[in-house]
Motif scaffolding. Structure first.
Motif, PDB file in Angstrom:
ATOM      1  N   LEU A  73       0.824  -1.209   0.000  1.00  0.00           N
ATOM      2  CA  LEU A  73       0.000   0.000   0.000  1.00  0.00           C
ATOM      3  C   LEU A  73       0.861   1.263   0.000  1.00  0.00           C
ATOM      4  CD1 LEU A  73      -2.966  -0.952   2.357  1.00  0.00           C
ATOM      5  CD2 LEU A  73      -2.844  -1.037  -0.139  1.00  0.00           C
ATOM      6  N   GLN A  78      -1.929   2.423  -8.746  1.00  0.00           N
ATOM      7  CA  GLN A  78      -3.025   2.107  -7.846  1.00  0.00           C
ATOM      8  C   GLN A  78      -4.355   2.143  -8.589  1.00  0.00           C
ATOM      9  OE1 GLN A  78      -4.979   3.504  -3.554  1.00  0.00           O
ATOM     10  NE2 GLN A  78      -3.239   4.612  -4.373  1.00  0.00           N
ATOM     11  N   LEU A 131      -5.871  -7.413  -0.477  1.00  0.00           N
ATOM     12  CA  LEU A 131      -5.523  -6.285  -1.332  1.00  0.00           C
ATOM     13  C   LEU A 131      -6.610  -5.993  -2.361  1.00  0.00           C
ATOM     14  CD1 LEU A 131      -1.742  -7.090  -1.742  1.00  0.00           C
ATOM     15  CD2 LEU A 131      -2.697  -5.022  -0.696  1.00  0.00           C
ATOM     16  N   LEU A 154      -8.421  -2.350  -2.270  1.00  0.00           N
ATOM     17  CA  LEU A 154      -8.351  -1.465  -3.435  1.00  0.00           C
ATOM     18  C   LEU A 154      -9.727  -1.214  -4.037  1.00  0.00           C
ATOM     19  CD1 LEU A 154      -5.117  -2.905  -5.087  1.00  0.00           C
ATOM     20  CD2 LEU A 154      -5.378  -0.679  -3.979  1.00  0.00           C
ATOM     21  N   PHE A 187      -5.697   4.964  -1.335  1.00  0.00           N
ATOM     22  CA  PHE A 187      -4.693   5.264  -0.320  1.00  0.00           C
ATOM     23  C   PHE A 187      -3.737   6.323  -0.856  1.00  0.00           C
ATOM     24  CE2 PHE A 187      -6.209   0.973   0.335  1.00  0.00           C
ATOM     25  CZ  PHE A 187      -6.479   0.946   1.692  1.00  0.00           C
TER      26      PHE A 187
END
Length: 461
Positions: free
Chosen positions: A281, A291, A417, A421, A426
């Motif tokens: 992250l 991302q 994850l 996401l 983030f």
């Protein structure tokens, strides 16, 4: 001021590299292969300590490149093996070496710390950790992940290390022990504090000594709490003894050894997740373009994973492998020679402590193009690098003693994850420190040296 300092040290490093390259070419002409294991001279060692300070990991990484042509080198009485063919020889012809370093560790009584106990104990529990079984347990993991997401959604910033350590402990409880440990509800803060004191403050950061009051107390409390968890698991009416880790351990080696091995799974089973997700992250928060691309894939896969937790989002899978290449959580594999060993042209005497230097292998400019760069698509078209037998990508070790929990870790990381996401974006904030690492040399684990604090924004995909 900071830029000036960075420029100065970069210049010093470049100058040292030029001098060492010149010296290396002369050394290659006069050094007799097979006569001895190469090692840095006093002057080189002194220069490296001036340049890199106490950062042993960076010193070893430099020496990896410096001694690469020899396949191995000695540093501080340890032989670091860096040639992949030599690594294969070491794996097949030497014995496990980790137990030598665990005399003060709460894991000293586990099969990690005892070569004699390892084969029979591993065999008795191997079925639990099969890939198919871990994928079947994915739905249990998702429930814990959803609980974590509810907690995160109430905040604008999170301590990623803290929340993922709680998540990992709850997943260990549900998947391996058949107990709801309720760490995400704050019910296991004491055991988590013990883990942090032992693994981080003592072994990784060196802030407290092994004979200090804090360390001794943490060890005693951790032992007591593990005893309670084992007793609860053995007395649970819902547990199925044939597929329940505590029952299998208890049947295989008795209560005391079962408790020691349960400590291993509580610690190691939590540590992989709590060390890896913060790094992933942090990297993605620093690369919002990547991302966003992974979020698009997560939006497509989140419902697929609810139905089939074993499904693999290809871009995320490649990005995870790339993170574990650039920042391998296990920086080396310990082995020990009981007899003389020939590694390439070099003779290694019996009784040598060997370390297959995973950190250097994964980050070597000789093995990987743009080796220090994070390229998340690298593994999409590089299937050969995921083959452990190549020994160029071995984040969970290799050979007969490969990490028994690797399949659990992959499923857990992939699910966590993907859902994170899907639900959140983030980003870095002033509290976000640069990604630096410290090493627990006894347990062979790399940690971020500070907790990863990130800003978080709820998405509406």
């Amino acid at each position: 001021m900071r830029l000036t300092t960075m420029w100065f040290w970069n210049a010093v490093t470049d100058a040292v590299s030029v001098v060492l390259m010149t010296w290396r070419s002369l050394r290659d002409k006069i050094w007799a292969p097979g006569s001895t294991i190469p090692e840095p001279c006093y002057v080189l060692d002194l220069v490296l300590k001036i340049v890199f300070g106490n950062n042993k990991l960076k010193i070893l990484e430099f020496l990896f490149e410096h001694f690469f042509s020899y396949g191995l080198f000695r540093y501080e009485n340890k032989v670091y093996v860096i040639d992949t063919k030599c690594c294969q020889t070491v794996i097949h012809k030497s014995d496990k070496g980790g137990e030598k370093y665990l005399s003060n560790s709460p894991l000293g009584g586990s099969f990690l710390g005892s070569q004699n106990k390892s084969p029979e104990t591993r065999r008795s529990i191997a079925a639990i950790f099969r890939k198919s079984n871990m994928e079947e347990k994915g739905l249990l993991m998702i429930k814990d992940i959803q609980k974590m997401i509810k907690i995160i959604s109430k905040s604008r910033k999170i301590n990623v290390n803290e929340i993922t350590l709680k998540l990992a402990l709850d997943i260990v409880g549900h998947v391996l022990i058949d107990l709801d440990l309720e760490a995400l509800d704050g019910k296991q803060d004491e055991i988590l504090e013990c883990m942090t004191t032992i693994l981080h403050k003592a072994y990784a950061l060196g802030e407290i000594a092994y004979d200090s009051e804090d360390f001794v107390r943490a060890n005693e409390v951790f032992d007591k709490l593990t005893t309670n968890i084992l007793e609860d698991a053995l007395s649970s009416e819902e547990a199925r003894p044939s597929v329940n880790l505590p029952h299998l351990l208890h049947t295989s080696c008795g209560f005391d050894e079962a408790k020691d091995n349960l400590k291993l799974f509580l610690m190691a089973g939590s540590e992989t997740t709590a060390a890896t997700i913060p790094v992933v992250l942090h990297v993605l928060a620093s690369r919002p373009d990547i991302q966003m691309e992974l979020q698009t894939e997560a939006d497509e896969f989140v419902e697929i994973l609810r139905r089939a937790p074993g499904s693999i989002p290809p871009k995320l899978d490649s990005a995870m492998k790339e993170v574990l290449r650039v920042y391998p959580i296990a920086p080396f594999i310990s082995r020990r020679t009981d007899s003389d060993l020939q590694l390439g042209a070099v003779h290694v005497p019996a009784g040598s402590d060997l370390r297959i230097f995973t950190w250097g292998i994964h980050r070597s400019s000789f093995m990987w193009e743009d080796s220090k760069d994070f390229k998340p698509d690298r593994f999409l078209n590089l299937q050969s690098s995921t083959n452990n037998q190549s020994y160029s990508w071995i984040p969970f070790g290799t050979g007969s003693r490969i990490c028994i929990g690797q399949h659990m870790a992959w499923v857990e990381l992939r699910l966590a994850l993907t859902f994170l996401l899907h639900h959140f974006t983030f980003f870095t904030i002033p509290e976000t420190a640069e990604l630096q690492f410290c090493v627990d040399w006894e347990h062979a684990v790399v940690h971020p040296d500070k907790d990863v604090i990130l800003g978080v924004k709820t998405r509406s995909p």
